[in-house]
Design a protein around this motif. Structure first.
Motif, PDB file in Angstrom:
ATOM      1  N   GLN A  92      24.243 135.347 -35.732  1.00  0.00           N
ATOM      2  CA  GLN A  92      23.612 135.148 -37.027  1.00  0.00           C
ATOM      3  C   GLN A  92      24.380 135.839 -38.146  1.00  0.00           C
ATOM      4  N   PHE A  93      25.250 136.772 -37.791  1.00  0.00           N
ATOM      5  CA  PHE A  93      25.848 137.641 -38.797  1.00  0.00           C
ATOM      6  C   PHE A  93      27.254 137.191 -39.168  1.00  0.00           C
ATOM      7  N   ASP A  94      27.546 137.312 -40.429  1.00  0.00           N
ATOM      8  CA  ASP A  94      28.908 137.177 -40.929  1.00  0.00           C
ATOM      9  C   ASP A  94      29.094 138.277 -41.952  1.00  0.00           C
ATOM     10  N   HIS A  95      29.198 139.495 -41.442  1.00  0.00           N
ATOM     11  CA  HIS A  95      29.219 140.675 -42.300  1.00  0.00           C
ATOM     12  C   HIS A  95      30.436 141.522 -41.956  1.00  0.00           C
ATOM     13  N   PRO A  96      31.107 142.073 -42.957  1.00  0.00           N
ATOM     14  CA  PRO A  96      32.332 142.839 -42.679  1.00  0.00           C
ATOM     15  C   PRO A  96      32.102 144.107 -41.885  1.00  0.00           C
ATOM     16  N   ASN A  97      30.860 144.559 -41.777  1.00  0.00           N
ATOM     17  CA  ASN A  97      30.584 145.795 -41.035  1.00  0.00           C
ATOM     18  C   ASN A  97      29.773 145.552 -39.774  1.00  0.00           C
ATOM     19  N   ILE A  98      29.779 144.331 -39.273  1.00  0.00           N
ATOM     20  CA  ILE A  98      29.161 143.997 -37.995  1.00  0.00           C
ATOM     21  C   ILE A  98      30.205 143.270 -37.154  1.00  0.00           C
ATOM     22  N   VAL A  99      30.377 143.722 -35.917  1.00  0.00           N
ATOM     23  CA  VAL A  99      31.354 143.090 -35.035  1.00  0.00           C
ATOM     24  C   VAL A  99      30.998 141.617 -34.873  1.00  0.00           C
ATOM     25  N   ARG A 100      31.983 140.796 -35.057  1.00  0.00           N
ATOM     26  CA  ARG A 100      31.745 139.356 -35.044  1.00  0.00           C
ATOM     27  C   ARG A 100      31.906 138.798 -33.632  1.00  0.00           C
ATOM     28  N   VAL A 101      30.904 138.042 -33.191  1.00  0.00           N
ATOM     29  CA  VAL A 101      30.973 137.346 -31.914  1.00  0.00           C
ATOM     30  C   VAL A 101      31.593 135.969 -32.152  1.00  0.00           C
ATOM     31  N   PHE A 102      32.629 135.664 -31.368  1.00  0.00           N
ATOM     32  CA  PHE A 102      33.274 134.364 -31.509  1.00  0.00           C
ATOM     33  C   PHE A 102      32.517 133.277 -30.747  1.00  0.00           C
ATOM     34  N   ASP A 103      32.228 133.522 -29.481  1.00  0.00           N
ATOM     35  CA  ASP A 103      31.568 132.492 -28.679  1.00  0.00           C
ATOM     36  C   ASP A 103      31.228 133.085 -27.320  1.00  0.00           C
ATOM     37  N   GLN A 104      30.554 132.302 -26.489  1.00  0.00           N
ATOM     38  CA  GLN A 104      30.247 132.679 -25.120  1.00  0.00           C
ATOM     39  C   GLN A 104      30.478 131.482 -24.206  1.00  0.00           C
ATOM     40  N   ARG A 105      30.747 131.796 -22.959  1.00  0.00           N
ATOM     41  CA  ARG A 105      30.978 130.750 -21.970  1.00  0.00           C
ATOM     42  C   ARG A 105      30.357 131.167 -20.643  1.00  0.00           C
ATOM     43  N   ALA A 106      29.859 130.189 -19.911  1.00  0.00           N
ATOM     44  CA  ALA A 106      29.311 130.416 -18.573  1.00  0.00           C
ATOM     45  C   ALA A 106      30.195 129.692 -17.565  1.00  0.00           C
ATOM     46  N   LEU A 107      30.709 130.417 -16.576  1.00  0.00           N
ATOM     47  CA  LEU A 107      31.589 129.837 -15.567  1.00  0.00           C
ATOM     48  C   LEU A 107      30.846 129.711 -14.235  1.00  0.00           C
ATOM     49  N   ASP A 108      31.220 128.693 -13.495  1.00  0.00           N
ATOM     50  CA  ASP A 108      30.641 128.487 -12.162  1.00  0.00           C
ATOM     51  C   ASP A 108      31.476 129.139 -11.072  1.00  0.00           C
ATOM     52  N   ASP A 109      32.799 129.188 -11.294  1.00  0.00           N
ATOM     53  CA  ASP A 109      33.689 129.750 -10.289  1.00  0.00           C
ATOM     54  C   ASP A 109      34.736 130.617 -10.973  1.00  0.00           C
ATOM     55  N   PRO A 110      34.564 131.911 -10.971  1.00  0.00           N
ATOM     56  CA  PRO A 110      33.450 132.667 -10.398  1.00  0.00           C
ATOM     57  C   PRO A 110      32.210 132.567 -11.298  1.00  0.00           C
ATOM     58  N   PRO A 111      31.031 132.796 -10.741  1.00  0.00           N
ATOM     59  CA  PRO A 111      29.799 132.668 -11.527  1.00  0.00           C
ATOM     60  C   PRO A 111      29.593 133.866 -12.457  1.00  0.00           C
ATOM     61  N   VAL A 112      30.188 133.803 -13.609  1.00  0.00           N
ATOM     62  CA  VAL A 112      30.090 134.906 -14.566  1.00  0.00           C
ATOM     63  C   VAL A 112      29.818 134.342 -15.955  1.00  0.00           C
ATOM     64  N   HIS A 113      29.407 135.242 -16.807  1.00  0.00           N
ATOM     65  CA  HIS A 113      29.181 134.912 -18.211  1.00  0.00           C
ATOM     66  C   HIS A 113      30.223 135.658 -19.040  1.00  0.00           C
ATOM     67  N   LEU A 114      30.883 134.945 -19.951  1.00  0.00           N
ATOM     68  CA  LEU A 114      31.916 135.529 -20.807  1.00  0.00           C
ATOM     69  C   LEU A 114      31.421 135.559 -22.246  1.00  0.00           C
ATOM     70  N   LEU A 115      31.522 136.705 -22.847  1.00  0.00           N
ATOM     71  CA  LEU A 115      31.200 136.868 -24.262  1.00  0.00           C
ATOM     72  C   LEU A 115      32.427 137.468 -24.932  1.00  0.00           C
ATOM     73  N   TYR A 116      33.011 136.750 -25.869  1.00  0.00           N
ATOM     74  CA  TYR A 116      34.209 137.280 -26.508  1.00  0.00           C
ATOM     75  C   TYR A 116      33.990 137.426 -28.002  1.00  0.00           C
ATOM     76  N   MET A 117      34.516 138.546 -28.510  1.00  0.00           N
ATOM     77  CA  MET A 117      34.232 138.963 -29.883  1.00  0.00           C
ATOM     78  C   MET A 117      35.444 139.685 -30.456  1.00  0.00           C
ATOM     79  N   GLN A 118      35.288 140.097 -31.707  1.00  0.00           N
ATOM     80  CA  GLN A 118      36.356 140.837 -32.375  1.00  0.00           C
ATOM     81  C   GLN A 118      36.759 142.067 -31.563  1.00  0.00           C
ATOM     82  N   PHE A 119      38.054 142.272 -31.475  1.00  0.00           N
ATOM     83  CA  PHE A 119      38.546 143.507 -30.869  1.00  0.00           C
ATOM     84  C   PHE A 119      38.831 144.505 -31.980  1.00  0.00           C
TER      85      PHE A 119
END
Length: 858
Positions: A316-343
């Motif tokens: 929901q945020f687009d603020h210079p002082n909040i870490v920005r989340v780019f996207d998320q992905r759910a994988l089946d093999d291996p069964p994990v959830h990926l959340l990637y954001m600003q480093f």
């Protein structure tokens, strides 16, 4: 701000488990006066709570109620850390994961926690608890209670008892999650540790954990049996087990998702990401520095089993002082959830806090913060930014000013989050990441509560680290199943931010617990007791004005009563800006001995009347003498009765115009005075009050200018109708002289009232909250009007010179020369007033303006 409908955000794909502290009827009930006090029988309400592990994290400095690596686990599991690390968060300092699941060894995280001697006792216990639980988690549940001894460090018995209680809770919870064998009775643990724990020492939170877990498993619980076993808690047991549950326990996906994700090595690829570095690993998630191949960019990649609502909250945020989340992905093999954001390669504020503790007060400056950032950049092989104006400012900024600047950035971030109906609930140094330039960015909203798709309920009270919690937040986690859960809203986040800023400023929190708590219940009680005590004066000896302003603002935010506390991020940011700009602080809170302070104590009616009437009186004297000697003096001898008529008409006009002007001033000033009285009593100035205040100068000018222009028509018209001998020359002289008087009566009251408004009236109106959403528009209107009145001030001497050229009477020329000289000086005064008003508006703008083009304080 309206209280949003809230939902607990976790990373395990479901709502928080109905366990533990959330249902505990602890001693806070008696101390806070909560519970059923009426004559009706008590009604049991099932309060959604938290998993035992979550509660333990909740107590620690680590990532509260998240599945990711916590600060303590990261900081204690580094075999050979290349940099000093204290508190870090999921996206913070890198380091290799340690070995878990083994008994306590020399050099293990638990032993390292024992050696943390630079922290207060309560904080050292929290560090030790986090490390102890991290060691125990992979082995839970144990085959026998005696096996817990392998995870107890060699410390004093009180500390061992506290750690043992938390290990028992986690073992019970793990047994319930496994569902392959029944829960052990608490007495089995007591028999295994007779020297540490007895039945009369069982705290209520352990008892409530046991009761809640058994209720979730569908066991029939006997209140009388529990009362016989633990008579010290018989009343609480009868209340909890003797009523009718308000709702059944909620099933969640926590068990499935609370499994360790696979570990990826450096250079390994997963989906669109190539692992560059391990930033941290926890029990249920790992965070890596990874390169996103398709976008050719570095990201912080969080790998876990569950999904949760964190991505939706942060998206929901687009603020210079909040870490920005780019996207998320759910994988089946291996069964994990990926959340990637600003480093963010600059580490966390926790690293800066550790440096503050190790640095003498006299040597602290913004450079200390840059040093911590640069060491993090070095470790992650990131370049130090060149030609950064922000870093140049930080290099020489005083430490209180640096702390205030950090607070401004984070307050704006919280204001934006609260605007989106999201509460953070875990504001602490470990959850504030730093960019390469040192810009703070709020992260880890895992315990936030999103309003758009959530459910209301008592779960809104939980989440966070108790060392940074507001009193109402602590009381909320003390709430019982029978008591009303206290509302935890935006002021709680601001309270936590104030603790963070105080710790960043002083190297320690304003509330310290000097004793090790004997149980989780005692830990909460100690924190509540600490917040009820007066805040000690900050160290460092004599403070400058900047430090005093910072201290005053933080104290106002650390008020126990949330209704009396600074209530919004925007207001807190505005008050912290006063520490960055002492001239603005002098404007909003003037020295009583200054002329601004003296003027602010005078009646607005009196001041406004004097400012308006004085130029009008001068203009009246000038108009009378000029028209008497130049326009009519020669005709007084030849035209019988003209002199008497002129004097009578002047008297009538003045006796009408001046009282009318006074009445109009009182009418228009009345609203301003009401607004000042309201704000003095603590109320917020209304939009109407602020509008009337900024309109007062223009209205004063219109009053004076209109009455003089009316007189410019009345005088020649009446005299010529009575005395046809008056020529066009006399008519023109009357008219132009009164227009000049009208200019004087409009221009100088306008600038005088404008100075009064921007120096006294308007700052007094807004200083209670330091907020005005229409400030920029008001100032723009004021500046445009100043420019127009300044142009009129230029025309007045020109009109006077015109009359001088057509004047034939020596006496009138003297009057006109004096008038031209006076209006020339008046032009200079008007220009000086214009410049002063611009400076005052610019000073207020740094606090009130909504335009934030840069993180740079200047």
């Amino acid at each position: 701000m309206r209280q949003p409908p809230l939902r607990s955000i976790t990373n395990d794909g479901g709502t928080q488990r109905s366990r533990g502290v959330a249902t505990s009827l602890i001693r806070c009930r008696a101390e806070n006066g909560t519970g059923n006090t009426g004559s009706d029988p008590p009604r049991l309400r099932q309060v959604p709570g938290m998993h035992a592990l979550s509660r333990s994290r909740f107590l620690s400095h680590g990532n509260s109620m998240t599945d990711g690596p916590s600060e303590a686990s990261l900081s204690t599991r580094k075999a050979n850390p290349p940099i000093d690390v204290d508190e870090t968060t999921d996206l913070a300092q890198p380091g290799p994961p340690g070995q878990q699941g083994s008994p306590v060894q020399q050099g293990s995280p638990v032993q390292q926690g024992i050696q943390q001697t630079d922290l207060p006792p309560c904080d050292r216990l929290e560090e030790l608890l986090e490390a102890c639980l991290e060691e125990f988690l992979p082995a839970a549940p144990v085959a026998s209670p005696q096996a817990l001894s392998a995870f107890l460090p060699e410390v004093d018995s009180d500390t061992q008892r506290f750690l043992l209680l938390e290990l028992i809770k986690l073992d019970l919870s793990a047994t319930a999650d496994a569902r392959d064998k029944p829960l052990r009775p608490i007495e089995d643990y007591l028999e295994a540790f007779p020297g540490l724990l007895s039945a009369d020492q069982v705290p209520v939170d352990l008892l409530m954990e046991d009761i809640q877990l058994r209720k979730e498993l569908g066991e029939m619980l006997d209140a009388q049996s529990y009362s016989r076993r633990f008579p010290q808690h018989s009343q609480i047991i009868r209340e909890l087990l003797g009523g009718t549950p308000h709702a059944a326990a909620e099933a969640t996906a926590a068990v499935e998702n609370r499994r360790r994700p696979p570990v990826f090595e450096i250079g390994e690829s997963i989906d669109d990401f190539k692992i560059v570095l391990t930033l941290g690993q926890g029990a249920f998630a790992s965070v890596y520095l990874a390169r996103q191949i398709s976008m050719s960019r570095l990201v912080a990649l969080k790998v876990s089993r569950g999904t949760g609502d964190e991505p939706r909250a942060l998206a929901q945020f687009d603020h210079p002082n909040i870490v920005r989340v780019f996207d998320q992905r759910a994988l089946d093999d291996p069964p994990v959830h990926l959340l990637y954001m600003q480093f963010q390669p600059g580490g966390t504020l926790a690293d800066v806090v550790k440096r503050v503790r190790q640095t003498p007060v006299s040597q602290r400056s913004g450079k200390l913060m840059l040093d911590a950032v640069d060491r993090s950049l070095l470790h992650t092989a990131q370049a130090v930014p060149e030609r950064s104006s922000l870093r140049q400012w930080l290099e020489t900024a005083p430490w209180p000013m640096t702390v205030a600047w950090v607070g401004i950035q984070l307050a704006h971030a919280l204001e934006d989050a609260h605007h989106h109906d999201v509460l953070h609930r875990d504001v602490k140094p470990a959850n504030v990441l730093l960019s390469a330039e040192g810009v703070p960015k709020l992260a880890d909203f895992n315990v936030s509560f999103a309003g758009g798709a959530g459910r209301a309920g008592a779960a809104t009270s939980f989440g966070g680290s108790i060392g940074y919690m507001a009193p109402e937040h602590l009381r909320a986690i003390c709430a019982t199943a029978l008591s009303e859960v206290e509302s935890v809203a935006a002021p709680a986040d601001l309270y936590s931010l104030a603790i963070l800023l105080w710790e960043l400023w002083q190297g320690q929190r304003p509330f310290e617990c000097a004793e090790n708590p004997s149980s989780w219940t005692d830990a909460i009680t100690q924190q509540l007791r600490a917040r009820s005590e007066p805040i000690a004066a900050p160290g460092g000896g004599d403070q400058d004005a900047l430090a005093r302003l910072l201290e005053k603002t933080l104290r106002e935010t650390l008020v126990v009563d949330p209704q009396r506390r600074i209530g919004s991020g925007a207001e807190l940011a505005a008050r912290l800006k006063l520490a960055l700009h002492p001239d603005a602080a002098q404007l909003f809170d003037p020295d009583p001995n200054s002329w601004q302070g003296w003027l602010s104590r005078r009646s607005p009616w009196l001041v406004a009347t004097l400012i308006i009437l004085l130029p009008n009186a001068i203009a009246g004297v000038y108009g009378w003498f000029y028209n008497y000697f130049d326009t009519l003096y020669a005709m007084f001898i030849s035209v019988e009765g003209l002199e008497w008529t002129f004097k009578a008409l002047s008297t009538a006009v003045n006796l009408t115009a001046f009282p009318l002007a006074v009445v109009l001033v009182i009418v228009y000033t009345r609203r301003v005075v009401r607004g000042l009285r309201a704000t003095a009593s603590g109320a917020t100035a209304s939009e109407k009050d602020l509008y009337e205040t900024m309109q007062l100068a223009h209205r004063a000018a219109v009053i004076g200018g209109f009455l003089w222009c009316l007189a410019a028509v009345i005088y020649p018209t009446v005299l010529r109708s009575l005395y046809p001998e008056l020529t066009r020359r006399e008519f023109g002289h009357f008219f132009l002289s009164h227009v000049i008087c009208g200019g004087v009566a409009a221009i100088y009251p306008f600038f005088g009232i404008s100075i009064y408004a921007v120096t006294v009236l308007y700052p007094r109106m807004v200083r209670s909250k330091l907020q005005d959403r229409n400030f920029d528009h008001r100032i723009a209107v004021l500046v445009r009007r100043c420019e127009r009145y300044l142009l009129l001030a230029c025309l007045v001497p020109l009109l006077g010179a015109t009359l001088l050229l057509v004047s034939n009477v020596p006496e009138s020329k003297h009057v006109m020369l004096i008038a031209i000289a006076a209006t020339g000086l008046g032009l200079f005064a008007a220009f000086s007033a214009y410049r002063y008003i611009l400076r005052q508006c610019s000073t207020m703008a740094v606090v009130l303006s909504s335009k934030r083009d840069s993180a740079l304080p200047a």
